[in-house]
Design a protein around this motif. Structure first.
Motif, mmCIF file in Angstrom:
data_model
loop_
_atom_site.group_PDB
_atom_site.id
_atom_site.type_symbol
_atom_site.label_atom_id
_atom_site.label_comp_id
_atom_site.label_asym_id
_atom_site.label_seq_id
_atom_site.Cartn_x
_atom_site.Cartn_y
_atom_site.Cartn_z
ATOM 1 N N ALA A 44 48.228 37.617 48.442
ATOM 2 C CA ALA A 44 47.299 37.091 47.427
ATOM 3 C C ALA A 44 46.247 38.135 47.068
ATOM 4 O O ALA A 44 45.915 38.318 45.878
ATOM 5 C CB ALA A 44 46.637 35.818 47.942
ATOM 6 N N MET A 45 45.719 38.839 48.066
ATOM 7 C CA MET A 45 44.726 39.883 47.816
ATOM 8 C C MET A 45 45.329 41.017 46.982
ATOM 9 O O MET A 45 44.688 41.520 46.048
ATOM 10 C CB MET A 45 44.199 40.423 49.141
ATOM 11 N N LEU A 46 46.542 41.421 47.307
ATOM 12 C CA LEU A 46 47.192 42.509 46.563
ATOM 13 C C LEU A 46 47.421 42.118 45.104
ATOM 14 O O LEU A 46 47.241 42.941 44.195
ATOM 15 C CB LEU A 46 48.524 42.871 47.231
ATOM 16 N N ILE A 47 47.812 40.869 44.885
ATOM 17 C CA ILE A 47 48.037 40.393 43.513
ATOM 18 C C ILE A 47 46.733 40.379 42.722
ATOM 19 O O ILE A 47 46.682 40.791 41.563
ATOM 20 C CB ILE A 47 48.678 38.987 43.533
ATOM 21 N N VAL A 48 45.658 39.923 43.396
ATOM 22 C CA VAL A 48 44.343 39.882 42.732
ATOM 23 C C VAL A 48 43.891 41.288 42.357
ATOM 24 O O VAL A 48 43.412 41.536 41.241
ATOM 25 C CB VAL A 48 43.304 39.186 43.635
ATOM 26 N N TYR A 51 46.085 42.797 39.415
ATOM 27 C CA TYR A 51 45.850 42.230 38.088
ATOM 28 C C TYR A 51 44.371 41.900 37.876
ATOM 29 O O TYR A 51 44.033 40.945 37.177
ATOM 30 C CB TYR A 51 46.705 40.973 37.910
ATOM 31 N N SER A 52 43.499 42.684 38.489
ATOM 32 C CA SER A 52 42.058 42.421 38.421
ATOM 33 C C SER A 52 41.526 42.456 36.988
ATOM 34 O O SER A 52 40.666 41.641 36.613
ATOM 35 C CB SER A 52 41.299 43.432 39.286
ATOM 36 N N HIS A 53 42.017 43.390 36.166
ATOM 37 C CA HIS A 53 41.531 43.479 34.769
ATOM 38 C C HIS A 53 41.908 42.228 33.991
ATOM 39 O O HIS A 53 41.097 41.698 33.220
ATOM 40 C CB HIS A 53 42.128 44.724 34.091
ATOM 41 N N TRP A 54 43.130 41.753 34.186
ATOM 42 C CA TRP A 54 43.569 40.548 33.479
ATOM 43 C C TRP A 54 42.808 39.329 33.969
ATOM 44 O O TRP A 54 42.429 38.454 33.179
ATOM 45 C CB TRP A 54 45.074 40.370 33.700
ATOM 46 N N HIS A 58 39.793 36.517 32.059
ATOM 47 C CA HIS A 58 39.891 35.056 31.978
ATOM 48 C C HIS A 58 38.834 34.468 32.911
ATOM 49 O O HIS A 58 39.029 34.376 34.121
ATOM 50 C CB HIS A 58 41.291 34.589 32.376
ATOM 51 N N ARG A 59 37.714 34.127 32.350
ATOM 52 C CA ARG A 59 36.519 33.774 33.118
ATOM 53 C C ARG A 59 36.753 32.611 34.075
ATOM 54 O O ARG A 59 36.314 32.649 35.236
ATOM 55 C CB ARG A 59 35.385 33.413 32.149
ATOM 56 N N LEU A 60 37.403 31.566 33.614
ATOM 57 C CA LEU A 60 37.617 30.382 34.460
ATOM 58 C C LEU A 60 38.460 30.738 35.681
ATOM 59 O O LEU A 60 38.121 30.359 36.812
ATOM 60 C CB LEU A 60 38.298 29.272 33.650
ATOM 61 N N LEU A 61 39.551 31.480 35.474
ATOM 62 C CA LEU A 61 40.410 31.895 36.586
ATOM 63 C C LEU A 61 39.647 32.774 37.560
ATOM 64 O O LEU A 61 39.771 32.624 38.784
ATOM 65 C CB LEU A 61 41.639 32.635 36.053
ATOM 66 N N PHE A 62 38.833 33.682 37.017
ATOM 67 C CA PHE A 62 38.024 34.572 37.859
ATOM 68 C C PHE A 62 37.050 33.768 38.724
ATOM 69 O O PHE A 62 36.890 34.040 39.925
ATOM 70 C CB PHE A 62 37.253 35.556 36.982
#
Length: 338
Positions: A44-48, A51-54, A58-62
């Motif tokens: 999960a950390m690696l995925i975050v 794709y940190s820029h994406w 998206h404010r809500l997801l962030f």
């Protein structure tokens, strides 16, 4: 990096599933489960990060991810404190309700031990008093850390061995392990075991219930016979009950009960929840294939009894742990010398 994370996650997931299917009655069940959870967290950390820029676009997801991370960090920090407080409060409760004896002081003793070793002794700054005291304390700390790690693996493995997707496993027999009776009267703890045994037996057609327990001091009749009378009074057909009335401990419970079975037999053992895992370990050492079901008991009593069961496990496997601790201490000493 995500590929590595996926590979680790797949590896630990497969290992965990294999252990649970082939032989779950081991501390590797708990260890593999925690490794699997850790691999999912790493993925999960690696995925975050990948794709940190994406995600930030998206404010809500962030916000959701940030809140989840905050909750996770707070949980990890607060959990040890909550556990120590829980053992402290429940330790006092069991002494008040069950009386003052050493077996009822385990929860309170563990809480005080953690507080002393974590806060009190380090504040004394032993290394300033004498360097040898510091070296001795370092060895004690290592031993304490090892025991806490093993205790964690024991508890997680015990919980995993209490989990069953269904009650019908086509058992031929269900063995209910005895506990003390008062004269001929069934105690609430033993009644919970019998009722759980009957519940499992009724879920498996053509299953027989084996009441296992001999006669101890202060008992008017063997536990197995008292248990059978209780089950019959609860509408359990007499022809579905077998009595084992010679055993005096868990090893004999399993051995004598197995002698009553027509082989090959598929069976489960039923005891109080905190006692299930150690019973299964004993069965595995006797090369007896079975699963375990747990009957509920009072929370404060279960906490204290779980510590007692873990001490029993350490005694059962003491040679392995002594060798491992000695090797670990020698390794640490060797690294310090170099």
């Amino acid at each position: 990096m995500i590929t590595i994370g996926l590979s680790l996650t797949a590896f630990f997931t497969i290992v965990f599933i294999l252990i649970m299917v082939i032989e779950r009655r081991t501390l590797f069940a708990g260890f593999s489960f925690l490794c699997m959870l850790g691999s999912y967290a790493l993925l999960a950390m690696l995925i975050v990060f990948r794709y940190s820029h994406w995600i930030t676009a998206h404010r809500l997801l962030f916000d959701v991810i940030l809140f989840g991370a905050f909750v996770g960090v707070v949980f990890l920090i607060a959990l040890p404190i909550v556990l120590v407080l829980m053992f402290f409060v429940e330790g006092i409760k069991i002494i008040r309700k069950e009386g003052f004896k050493w077996t009822n002081c385990l929860s309170l003793g563990l809480a005080l031990l953690v507080i002393i070793t974590t806060f009190v002794i380090p504040s004394l700054e032993l290394w300033k008093i004498h360097p040898y005291l510091f070296k001795l304390w370092s060895m004690v700390e290592l031993l304490f850390a090892y025991l806490l790690f093993m205790a964690t693996m024991y508890v997680v493995s015990a919980l995993l061995n209490l989990m069953h997707l269904r009650k019908n496993h086509h058992f031929n027999y269900v063995v209910v392990l005895g506990a003390g009776v008062i004269g001929a009267k069934i105690t609430p703890l033993l009644a919970a075991r019998i009722e759980k045994g009957m519940e499992i037996c009724r879920a498996n057609p053509d299953c027989q219930l084996i009441m296992s327990g001999g006669q101890g001091p202060g008992e008017d009749l063997p536990e197995g016979e008292a248990m059978a009378k209780y089950a019959i009074a609860q509408q359990m057909p007499k022809e579905h009950i077998l009595i084992e009335n010679k055993s005096s401990n868990t090893i004999e419970n399993l051995h004598f009960s197995q002698n009553l079975m027509k082989q090959p037999a598929r069976f489960a053992i039923v005891t109080t929840s905190y006692h299930v895992f150690r019973s299964l370990i004993i069965a595995r050492k006797q090369h007896i294939k079975c699963v375990g079901y747990g009957a509920k008991t009072k929370w404060y009593f279960a906490l204290n009894a779980t510590i007692r069961e873990f001490i029993g496990y350490l005694s059962l496997t003491r040679k392995m742990h002594i060798v491992f601790i000695i090797l670990l201490e020698l390794l640490i000493v060797g690294l310090r010398i170099h």
